[in-house]
Write a protein that holds these residues in place. Sequence first.
Motif, mmCIF file in Angstrom:
data_model
loop_
_atom_site.group_PDB
_atom_site.id
_atom_site.type_symbol
_atom_site.label_atom_id
_atom_site.label_comp_id
_atom_site.label_asym_id
_atom_site.label_seq_id
_atom_site.Cartn_x
_atom_site.Cartn_y
_atom_site.Cartn_z
ATOM 1 N N ARG A 30 -23.720 -39.665 29.065
ATOM 2 C CA ARG A 30 -24.280 -40.796 28.724
ATOM 3 C C ARG A 30 -23.084 -42.234 29.089
ATOM 4 N NH1 ARG A 30 -27.921 -40.586 24.969
ATOM 5 N NH2 ARG A 30 -27.295 -38.734 24.242
ATOM 6 N N GLU A 31 -22.024 -42.694 29.296
ATOM 7 C CA GLU A 31 -21.491 -43.394 29.730
ATOM 8 C C GLU A 31 -21.809 -44.401 30.944
ATOM 9 O OE1 GLU A 31 -17.295 -42.970 29.260
ATOM 10 O OE2 GLU A 31 -17.190 -41.966 27.051
ATOM 11 N N HIS A 32 -22.109 -43.002 32.170
ATOM 12 C CA HIS A 32 -22.377 -43.603 33.251
ATOM 13 C C HIS A 32 -23.838 -43.930 33.682
ATOM 14 C CE1 HIS A 32 -19.003 -43.445 35.043
ATOM 15 N NE2 HIS A 32 -18.573 -41.564 34.574
ATOM 16 N N LEU A 33 -24.203 -44.065 32.490
ATOM 17 C CA LEU A 33 -26.032 -43.852 32.353
ATOM 18 C C LEU A 33 -25.840 -45.408 31.788
ATOM 19 C CD1 LEU A 33 -27.571 -40.866 31.693
ATOM 20 C CD2 LEU A 33 -27.287 -41.953 33.536
ATOM 21 N N ARG A 40 -30.726 -48.596 27.272
ATOM 22 C CA ARG A 40 -31.290 -49.426 26.571
ATOM 23 C C ARG A 40 -32.762 -50.292 27.562
ATOM 24 N NH1 ARG A 40 -27.841 -51.805 28.650
ATOM 25 N NH2 ARG A 40 -28.462 -53.736 30.283
ATOM 26 N N THR A 41 -33.409 -49.481 29.171
ATOM 27 C CA THR A 41 -34.015 -49.533 28.811
ATOM 28 C C THR A 41 -34.726 -48.484 29.371
ATOM 29 O OG1 THR A 41 -33.039 -49.230 31.285
ATOM 30 C CG2 THR A 41 -33.524 -51.692 30.526
ATOM 31 N N ALA A 42 -34.335 -46.635 29.226
ATOM 32 C CA ALA A 42 -34.680 -45.648 29.617
ATOM 33 C C ALA A 42 -34.327 -44.812 28.611
ATOM 34 C CB ALA A 42 -34.862 -45.256 30.638
ATOM 35 N N PRO A 43 -33.915 -44.761 27.458
ATOM 36 C CA PRO A 43 -33.523 -43.717 25.828
ATOM 37 C C PRO A 43 -33.912 -42.421 26.141
ATOM 38 C CG PRO A 43 -34.568 -45.579 25.042
ATOM 39 C CD PRO A 43 -34.641 -46.156 26.560
ATOM 40 N N ASP A 44 -34.776 -42.542 26.855
ATOM 41 C CA ASP A 44 -35.473 -40.864 26.354
ATOM 42 C C ASP A 44 -34.933 -40.549 27.646
ATOM 43 O OD1 ASP A 44 -37.073 -41.512 23.944
ATOM 44 O OD2 ASP A 44 -38.766 -42.280 25.130
ATOM 45 N N THR A 45 -34.966 -41.565 28.644
ATOM 46 C CA THR A 45 -34.512 -40.894 30.516
ATOM 47 C C THR A 45 -33.507 -40.276 30.098
ATOM 48 O OG1 THR A 45 -36.019 -41.665 31.514
ATOM 49 C CG2 THR A 45 -34.708 -40.635 32.425
ATOM 50 N N VAL A 46 -32.788 -41.141 29.374
ATOM 51 C CA VAL A 46 -31.239 -40.564 28.904
ATOM 52 C C VAL A 46 -30.731 -39.335 28.411
ATOM 53 C CG1 VAL A 46 -29.029 -41.768 27.811
ATOM 54 C CG2 VAL A 46 -29.931 -43.042 29.304
ATOM 55 N N ASP A 47 -31.860 -38.851 27.648
ATOM 56 C CA ASP A 47 -31.489 -37.816 26.343
ATOM 57 C C ASP A 47 -32.447 -36.727 27.230
ATOM 58 O OD1 ASP A 47 -30.825 -39.707 24.200
ATOM 59 O OD2 ASP A 47 -32.961 -40.032 23.636
ATOM 60 N N SER A 48 -32.812 -36.515 27.819
ATOM 61 C CA SER A 48 -33.287 -35.419 28.950
ATOM 62 C C SER A 48 -32.522 -35.388 30.117
ATOM 63 C CB SER A 48 -35.129 -35.979 29.926
ATOM 64 O OG SER A 48 -35.900 -36.173 28.577
ATOM 65 N N VAL A 49 -31.635 -36.114 30.292
ATOM 66 C CA VAL A 49 -30.678 -35.845 31.763
ATOM 67 C C VAL A 49 -29.078 -35.491 30.383
ATOM 68 C CG1 VAL A 49 -28.417 -37.049 33.430
ATOM 69 C CG2 VAL A 49 -31.373 -38.271 33.191
ATOM 70 N N VAL A 50 -28.789 -36.173 30.095
ATOM 71 C CA VAL A 50 -28.219 -35.500 29.321
ATOM 72 C C VAL A 50 -28.224 -33.663 28.166
ATOM 73 C CG1 VAL A 50 -26.843 -35.616 26.664
ATOM 74 C CG2 VAL A 50 -26.773 -37.611 28.085
ATOM 75 N N LEU A 51 -29.675 -34.078 27.916
ATOM 76 C CA LEU A 51 -29.921 -32.230 27.714
ATOM 77 C C LEU A 51 -29.726 -31.044 28.491
ATOM 78 C CD1 LEU A 51 -30.156 -29.860 25.835
ATOM 79 C CD2 LEU A 51 -33.259 -30.898 26.189
ATOM 80 N N ALA A 52 -30.094 -31.679 30.343
ATOM 81 C CA ALA A 52 -29.666 -31.009 31.288
ATOM 82 C C ALA A 52 -28.417 -30.633 31.783
ATOM 83 C CB ALA A 52 -30.330 -31.504 32.717
ATOM 84 N N VAL A 53 -27.713 -31.893 31.891
ATOM 85 C CA VAL A 53 -26.549 -31.767 31.884
ATOM 86 C C VAL A 53 -25.790 -30.474 30.629
ATOM 87 C CG1 VAL A 53 -23.528 -32.998 31.889
ATOM 88 C CG2 VAL A 53 -25.984 -33.994 32.829
ATOM 89 N N SER A 54 -25.869 -31.343 29.612
ATOM 90 C CA SER A 54 -25.749 -29.640 28.545
ATOM 91 C C SER A 54 -26.408 -28.291 29.187
ATOM 92 C CB SER A 54 -25.961 -30.329 27.285
ATOM 93 O OG SER A 54 -25.308 -29.665 26.826
ATOM 94 N N GLU A 55 -27.293 -28.387 28.895
ATOM 95 C CA GLU A 55 -27.965 -26.775 30.238
ATOM 96 C C GLU A 55 -26.642 -26.173 31.566
ATOM 97 O OE1 GLU A 55 -29.568 -25.041 28.460
ATOM 98 O OE2 GLU A 55 -29.607 -25.922 26.319
ATOM 99 N N LEU A 56 -27.286 -27.061 32.055
ATOM 100 C CA LEU A 56 -26.145 -27.339 33.353
ATOM 101 C C LEU A 56 -24.910 -26.483 33.632
ATOM 102 C CD1 LEU A 56 -28.391 -29.019 35.915
ATOM 103 C CD2 LEU A 56 -28.171 -27.210 35.798
ATOM 104 N N VAL A 57 -23.958 -27.448 32.857
ATOM 105 C CA VAL A 57 -22.375 -27.008 33.023
ATOM 106 C C VAL A 57 -22.200 -25.997 31.981
ATOM 107 C CG1 VAL A 57 -19.978 -27.571 31.496
ATOM 108 C CG2 VAL A 57 -21.969 -29.449 33.239
ATOM 109 N N THR A 58 -23.104 -25.508 30.775
ATOM 110 C CA THR A 58 -22.602 -24.418 30.075
ATOM 111 C C THR A 58 -23.384 -23.260 31.018
ATOM 112 O OG1 THR A 58 -23.586 -25.477 28.271
ATOM 113 C CG2 THR A 58 -23.899 -22.995 28.173
#
Length: 140
Positions: A30-33, A40-58
């Motif tokens: 989230r910090e890097h995005l 500010r410009t793509a908060p929905d995409t940020v949420d999708s990326v963060v969820l994917a990161v969570s799943e992949l790392v898990t």
Amino acid sequence: MARDPSLRAVGWARSLPLGNNVKTARDWTREHLATLGWDRTAPDTVDSVVLAVSELVTNAHVHAHSDAQLILTWDEACLHVTVHDASSLVPEQRRPDDEALGGRGLLLIDALADDVRTQSCPRGKDVTACFRVPSPERPG
């Protein structure tokens, strides 16, 4: 986002040892995005990326029993989210029953990302999910 001809790609990498809290990966992502202005410009995409990161790392920690190497690469067309782990076993999508608590991670990633690929490596595998940020010319 206007194209800068001098910018070809920017990226970040982080090692997440087995047993490391996945929240660390989410917060770091989230910090890097935010440095790209996506908060500010793509908060929905940020949420999708963060969820994917969570799943992949898990998946790397739980299924591969491995440290996870998280790499984010932005090439002005796509954010490539790559997680490397030490297992050579390719992840498989499962069809969990309605009562199952898990087994939906890859289904989620596939639904959220524009593209998902797995590549075998000499010491494990990389799973990469690509995300394009909606632009005014190309709605999400």
